[in-house]
Design a protein around this motif. Structure first.
Motif, short mmCIF file in Angstrom:
data_model
loop_
_atom_site.label_atom_id
_atom_site.label_comp_id
_atom_site.label_asym_id
_atom_site.label_seq_id
_atom_site.Cartn_x
_atom_site.Cartn_y
_atom_site.Cartn_z
N LEU A 28 -13.52 15.81 10.05
CA LEU A 28 -12.58 15.49 8.99
C LEU A 28 -11.53 14.54 9.53
CD1 LEU A 28 -12.18 19.00 7.34
CD2 LEU A 28 -13.58 17.08 6.56
N MET A 29 -10.96 13.75 8.63
CA MET A 29 -10.01 12.72 9.04
C MET A 29 -8.58 13.24 9.06
SD MET A 29 -11.59 9.47 6.90
CE MET A 29 -11.78 10.37 5.35
N HIS A 30 -7.75 12.52 9.78
CA HIS A 30 -6.31 12.76 9.85
C HIS A 30 -5.66 11.53 9.23
CE1 HIS A 30 -2.45 12.84 12.44
NE2 HIS A 30 -2.26 13.50 11.32
N LEU A 31 -4.96 11.71 8.11
CA LEU A 31 -4.34 10.62 7.37
C LEU A 31 -2.84 10.63 7.56
CD1 LEU A 31 -4.33 8.40 5.11
CD2 LEU A 31 -4.21 10.30 3.46
N GLU B 18 1.59 13.17 6.03
CA GLU B 18 0.68 13.35 7.16
C GLU B 18 -0.22 14.51 6.78
OE1 GLU B 18 0.60 13.58 11.98
OE2 GLU B 18 2.53 13.58 10.96
N VAL B 19 -1.51 14.21 6.66
CA VAL B 19 -2.45 15.20 6.13
C VAL B 19 -3.65 15.31 7.06
CG1 VAL B 19 -3.82 15.88 4.12
CG2 VAL B 19 -1.78 14.47 3.80
N ARG B 20 -3.98 16.53 7.43
CA ARG B 20 -5.16 16.79 8.26
C ARG B 20 -6.28 17.30 7.35
NH1 ARG B 20 -4.32 16.00 13.35
NH2 ARG B 20 -2.26 16.19 14.24
N ASP B 21 -7.49 17.31 7.88
CA ASP B 21 -8.66 17.83 7.18
C ASP B 21 -8.96 17.07 5.89
OD1 ASP B 21 -8.76 19.72 9.20
OD2 ASP B 21 -7.67 21.22 8.04
N VAL B 22 -8.94 15.74 5.97
CA VAL B 22 -9.23 14.89 4.82
C VAL B 22 -10.72 14.55 4.83
CG1 VAL B 22 -8.76 12.66 3.72
CG2 VAL B 22 -6.90 13.96 4.78
N ARG C 244 -17.56 6.67 8.52
CA ARG C 244 -17.49 5.23 8.29
C ARG C 244 -17.03 4.52 9.57
NH1 ARG C 244 -16.26 1.69 3.53
NH2 ARG C 244 -15.56 -0.25 4.46
N LEU C 245 -17.56 3.32 9.77
CA LEU C 245 -17.15 2.53 10.93
C LEU C 245 -15.66 2.20 10.85
CD1 LEU C 245 -20.14 0.03 11.20
CD2 LEU C 245 -19.68 2.02 12.63
N ASP C 246 -15.07 1.96 11.99
CA ASP C 246 -13.66 1.59 12.04
C ASP C 246 -13.45 0.29 11.27
OD1 ASP C 246 -13.45 3.76 13.66
OD2 ASP C 246 -13.11 2.63 15.50
N LYS D 91 -8.51 2.29 9.91
CA LYS D 91 -9.32 3.47 10.24
C LYS D 91 -9.86 3.28 11.64
CE LYS D 91 -13.22 6.38 9.01
NZ LYS D 91 -13.65 6.54 10.39
N SER D 92 -9.53 4.23 12.50
CA SER D 92 -10.00 4.21 13.88
C SER D 92 -10.50 5.61 14.22
CB SER D 92 -8.86 3.80 14.82
OG SER D 92 -9.29 3.83 16.16
N GLY D 93 -11.81 5.75 14.28
CA GLY D 93 -12.38 7.07 14.48
C GLY D 93 -12.07 7.94 13.29
N LEU D 94 -11.49 9.10 13.55
CA LEU D 94 -11.11 10.01 12.47
C LEU D 94 -9.65 9.84 12.06
CD1 LEU D 94 -13.00 13.21 13.67
CD2 LEU D 94 -13.68 11.59 11.88
N GLU D 95 -8.96 8.89 12.67
CA GLU D 95 -7.55 8.62 12.35
C GLU D 95 -7.48 7.51 11.31
OE1 GLU D 95 -4.84 10.27 13.72
OE2 GLU D 95 -6.34 11.55 14.67
N VAL D 96 -6.75 7.76 10.23
CA VAL D 96 -6.52 6.74 9.20
C VAL D 96 -5.02 6.58 9.04
CG1 VAL D 96 -6.90 6.05 6.81
CG2 VAL D 96 -8.66 7.37 8.03
N MET D 97 -4.56 5.36 9.23
CA MET D 97 -3.14 5.05 9.13
C MET D 97 -2.97 4.06 7.97
SD MET D 97 -0.29 5.58 11.19
CE MET D 97 -1.01 5.74 12.79
N VAL D 98 -2.07 4.41 7.06
CA VAL D 98 -1.74 3.53 5.94
C VAL D 98 -0.28 3.17 6.08
CG1 VAL D 98 -1.44 3.40 3.44
CG2 VAL D 98 -3.46 4.53 4.40
#
Length: 138
Positions: free
Chosen positions: A5-8, A19-23, A41-43, A74-81
């Motif tokens: 799961l992603m970390h947003l 800041e949301v985990r388990d996305v 998904r690819l980075d 998006k880098s790995g499971l980390e998503v930064m907006v």
């Protein structure tokens, strides 16, 4: 926590908006249209347009956020907006109305400010040139 799961993280110029985990899933409006982002998904990097940004957590809850222009990385499971403005906590209809009224209005106001600044700069340069010409004539 499921490692798939992603970390947003949604950042604004003055603070961390969310800041949301388990996305499980993210949907964003980019300059190329709406795109979905899943953990595998690819980075990538995407330019965000003013619109509705949504994410679904592992618990099945979907959250909607109105975001202004910005960037998604998006880098790995980390998503930064990173966005200029974001509004959440209201129903989807009000968010769409907010995007249309506030964010698009801000863009128009910024265009007007840029236009006025360009005119001021142009006027300043013309006056400086006249001053230089007059100074050389003396």
């Amino acid at each position: 926590m499921d490692t798939q799961l992603m970390h947003l993280k949604i950042l604004l110029p003055s603070r961390i908006f969310a800041e949301v985990r388990d996305v499980k899933r993210i949907v964003a409006e980019t300059s190329e249209g709406h795109y979905g982002f899943l953990p595998q998904r690819l980075d990538c990097v995407a330019e965000l347009e003013p619109g509705i940004f949504s994410y679904e957590t592992a618990g099945g809850k979907t959250t909607y956020v109105a975001v202004d222009i910005g960037i998604l990385v998006k880098s790995g499971l980390e998503v930064m907006v990173s966005a200029r403005h974001a509004i959440g906590g209201v129903d989807l209809g009000k968010l769409q109305e907010t995007v249309e009224k506030e964010f698009l209005k801000l863009d128009e106001e910024e265009k007007n400010v840029r236009y006025v600044m360009a005119k001021l700069e142009s006027s300043f340069i013309q006056r400086l040139q006249k001053f230089e010409k007059h100074k050389n004539e003396i």
